[in-house]
Design a protein around this motif. Structure first.
Motif, mmCIF file in Angstrom:
data_model
loop_
_atom_site.group_PDB
_atom_site.id
_atom_site.type_symbol
_atom_site.label_atom_id
_atom_site.label_comp_id
_atom_site.label_asym_id
_atom_site.label_seq_id
_atom_site.Cartn_x
_atom_site.Cartn_y
_atom_site.Cartn_z
ATOM 1 N N GLU A 55 19.313 34.277 77.118
ATOM 2 C CA GLU A 55 18.722 35.594 76.262
ATOM 3 C C GLU A 55 19.712 36.215 75.520
ATOM 4 O O GLU A 55 19.884 36.570 74.404
ATOM 5 C CB GLU A 55 18.128 36.864 77.177
ATOM 6 C CG GLU A 55 16.778 36.080 77.863
ATOM 7 C CD GLU A 55 17.082 35.427 79.314
ATOM 8 O OE1 GLU A 55 16.042 34.658 79.429
ATOM 9 O OE2 GLU A 55 18.209 35.590 79.828
ATOM 10 N N GLU A 56 21.073 36.325 76.306
ATOM 11 C CA GLU A 56 22.277 37.027 75.697
ATOM 12 C C GLU A 56 22.864 35.918 74.649
ATOM 13 O O GLU A 56 23.283 36.329 73.700
ATOM 14 C CB GLU A 56 23.473 37.081 76.863
ATOM 15 C CG GLU A 56 24.563 37.608 76.160
ATOM 16 C CD GLU A 56 24.323 39.173 75.515
ATOM 17 O OE1 GLU A 56 25.343 39.361 74.813
ATOM 18 O OE2 GLU A 56 23.493 39.966 75.487
ATOM 19 N N TRP A 57 22.875 34.466 75.139
ATOM 20 C CA TRP A 57 23.298 33.646 74.077
ATOM 21 C C TRP A 57 22.519 33.733 72.772
ATOM 22 O O TRP A 57 23.217 33.702 71.529
ATOM 23 C CB TRP A 57 23.278 32.242 74.700
ATOM 24 C CG TRP A 57 24.001 31.067 74.058
ATOM 25 C CD1 TRP A 57 24.822 31.244 73.452
ATOM 26 C CD2 TRP A 57 23.356 29.748 74.013
ATOM 27 N NE1 TRP A 57 25.444 29.881 72.899
ATOM 28 C CE2 TRP A 57 24.486 28.988 73.218
ATOM 29 C CE3 TRP A 57 22.066 29.180 74.118
ATOM 30 C CZ2 TRP A 57 24.257 27.661 72.758
ATOM 31 C CZ3 TRP A 57 21.936 27.826 73.710
ATOM 32 C CH2 TRP A 57 23.188 27.193 73.130
ATOM 33 N N GLU A 58 21.218 33.560 72.845
ATOM 34 C CA GLU A 58 20.471 33.998 71.551
ATOM 35 C C GLU A 58 20.908 35.203 70.937
ATOM 36 O O GLU A 58 20.947 35.072 69.537
ATOM 37 C CB GLU A 58 19.022 33.563 71.997
ATOM 38 C CG GLU A 58 18.329 32.676 72.510
ATOM 39 C CD GLU A 58 16.950 32.401 72.724
ATOM 40 O OE1 GLU A 58 16.248 33.251 72.312
ATOM 41 O OE2 GLU A 58 16.717 31.490 73.529
ATOM 42 N N ARG A 59 20.857 36.136 71.713
ATOM 43 C CA ARG A 59 21.432 37.358 70.931
ATOM 44 C C ARG A 59 22.670 37.426 70.113
ATOM 45 O O ARG A 59 22.792 37.768 68.907
ATOM 46 C CB ARG A 59 21.343 38.679 71.819
ATOM 47 C CG ARG A 59 21.668 39.924 71.457
ATOM 48 C CD ARG A 59 21.829 41.107 72.155
ATOM 49 N NE ARG A 59 23.321 40.655 72.654
ATOM 50 C CZ ARG A 59 24.450 41.127 72.268
ATOM 51 N NH1 ARG A 59 24.328 41.613 70.847
ATOM 52 N NH2 ARG A 59 25.440 40.921 72.850
ATOM 53 N N ARG A 60 23.671 36.750 70.901
ATOM 54 C CA ARG A 60 24.928 36.698 69.939
ATOM 55 C C ARG A 60 25.178 35.579 68.981
ATOM 56 O O ARG A 60 25.678 35.659 68.050
ATOM 57 C CB ARG A 60 26.029 36.136 71.448
ATOM 58 C CG ARG A 60 26.450 37.194 72.152
ATOM 59 C CD ARG A 60 27.257 36.769 73.335
ATOM 60 N NE ARG A 60 27.596 37.697 74.287
ATOM 61 C CZ ARG A 60 28.538 37.616 74.994
ATOM 62 N NH1 ARG A 60 29.304 36.496 75.127
ATOM 63 N NH2 ARG A 60 28.687 38.711 76.111
ATOM 64 N N ILE A 61 24.229 34.601 68.951
ATOM 65 C CA ILE A 61 24.140 33.670 68.088
ATOM 66 C C ILE A 61 23.645 34.258 66.674
ATOM 67 O O ILE A 61 24.125 34.069 65.484
ATOM 68 C CB ILE A 61 23.446 32.526 68.424
ATOM 69 C CG1 ILE A 61 23.818 31.650 69.407
ATOM 70 C CG2 ILE A 61 22.761 31.442 67.306
ATOM 71 C CD1 ILE A 61 23.064 30.601 70.048
ATOM 72 N N ARG A 62 22.452 35.065 67.110
ATOM 73 C CA ARG A 62 21.984 35.933 65.849
ATOM 74 C C ARG A 62 22.785 36.856 65.216
ATOM 75 O O ARG A 62 23.081 36.966 64.130
ATOM 76 C CB ARG A 62 20.581 36.494 66.282
ATOM 77 C CG ARG A 62 19.480 35.779 66.616
ATOM 78 C CD ARG A 62 18.119 36.537 66.547
ATOM 79 N NE ARG A 62 18.169 37.339 67.598
ATOM 80 C CZ ARG A 62 17.714 37.199 69.154
ATOM 81 N NH1 ARG A 62 17.446 36.009 69.400
ATOM 82 N NH2 ARG A 62 17.984 38.361 69.910
ATOM 83 N N LYS A 63 23.563 37.433 66.241
ATOM 84 C CA LYS A 63 24.548 38.587 65.571
ATOM 85 C C LYS A 63 25.796 37.953 64.831
ATOM 86 O O LYS A 63 26.106 38.184 63.751
ATOM 87 C CB LYS A 63 25.152 39.363 66.828
ATOM 88 C CG LYS A 63 26.206 40.179 66.515
ATOM 89 C CD LYS A 63 26.715 41.044 67.742
ATOM 90 C CE LYS A 63 27.640 42.068 67.476
ATOM 91 N NZ LYS A 63 28.479 42.682 68.599
ATOM 92 N N ARG A 64 26.266 36.663 65.304
ATOM 93 C CA ARG A 64 27.367 35.855 64.891
ATOM 94 C C ARG A 64 26.818 35.513 63.430
ATOM 95 O O ARG A 64 27.468 35.522 62.292
ATOM 96 C CB ARG A 64 27.574 34.819 65.485
ATOM 97 C CG ARG A 64 28.786 33.883 64.762
ATOM 98 C CD ARG A 64 29.168 32.615 65.124
ATOM 99 N NE ARG A 64 29.754 32.701 66.388
ATOM 100 C CZ ARG A 64 30.497 31.570 66.950
ATOM 101 N NH1 ARG A 64 30.222 30.371 66.425
ATOM 102 N NH2 ARG A 64 31.613 31.851 67.848
ATOM 103 N N ASN A 65 25.704 34.858 63.425
ATOM 104 C CA ASN A 65 25.154 34.177 62.173
ATOM 105 C C ASN A 65 25.094 35.444 60.984
ATOM 106 O O ASN A 65 25.216 35.166 59.894
ATOM 107 C CB ASN A 65 23.988 33.617 62.347
ATOM 108 C CG ASN A 65 23.926 32.073 62.904
ATOM 109 O OD1 ASN A 65 25.136 31.766 63.007
ATOM 110 N ND2 ASN A 65 22.970 31.574 63.422
ATOM 111 N N ALA A 66 24.324 36.528 61.315
ATOM 112 C CA ALA A 66 24.245 37.709 60.454
ATOM 113 C C ALA A 66 25.634 37.994 60.050
ATOM 114 O O ALA A 66 25.868 38.303 58.629
ATOM 115 C CB ALA A 66 23.559 38.805 61.041
#
Length: 159
Positions: free
Chosen positions: A110-121
């Protein structure tokens, strides 16, 4: 005695942030393959990326030995996604008599997905300072990443 600290973990799990924290605590030098490849190939290296990354790894290994000789700790801000890479680096540093550790940053899905979305944005808005994690890169990471065993790691960091 100076040592090499190797960071291990999936893309976007916090390795660079952790490496920066260690740098401050230990007055160390960070060596990053991503920094080299993003600087040389800001538009991407295409199918040659893995070849260039391996060449950068080889260069940085020998550079790290020079830095260690000055009494300065080195932090390898790499992924160490495969057991073979971890074994290769362990053998290299053992052969050269260099103290070394692997710090594994474990992250929940869950945290991994959140960080990926944040980085991509962030990457869409700013000059690339890290890789944009598209579906192709995500599949590559998932297919290559081999979680290290307890015997491979010296420190577990819950990311």
């Amino acid at each position: 005695m100076a040592k090499v600290i190797m960071t291990c973990g999936r893309i976007c799990c916090g390795k660079t942030t952790y490496a920066q924290k260690l740098r401050e605590e230990r007055n160390a030098v960070i060596l990053s393959i991503d920094d080299i490849t993003l600087t040389l190939f800001p538009e991407g290296a295409g199918e040659m990326h893995d070849t260039y990354a391996l060449r950068a790894e080889q260069y940085l290994c020998f550079l790290s030995l020079q830095i260690l000789r000055t009494g300065t700790d080195v932090i390898l801000d790499w992924g160490l996604w495969t057991r073979a890479q971890r074994e290769r680096l362990h053998a290299f540093y053992t052969e050269h008599g260099a103290e070394h550790e692997i710090h594994y940053l474990r992250i929940s899905p869950e945290e991994w997905e959140r960080r990926i979305r944040k980085r991509n944005a962030r990457q869409k808005k700013e000059e690339p300072s890290a890789y944009f994690v598209d579906e192709g890169l995500l599949r590559k990471v998932e297919s290559l990443f081999e979680e290290p065993s307890e015997t491979e790691i010296d420190r577990l960091v819950e990311a």
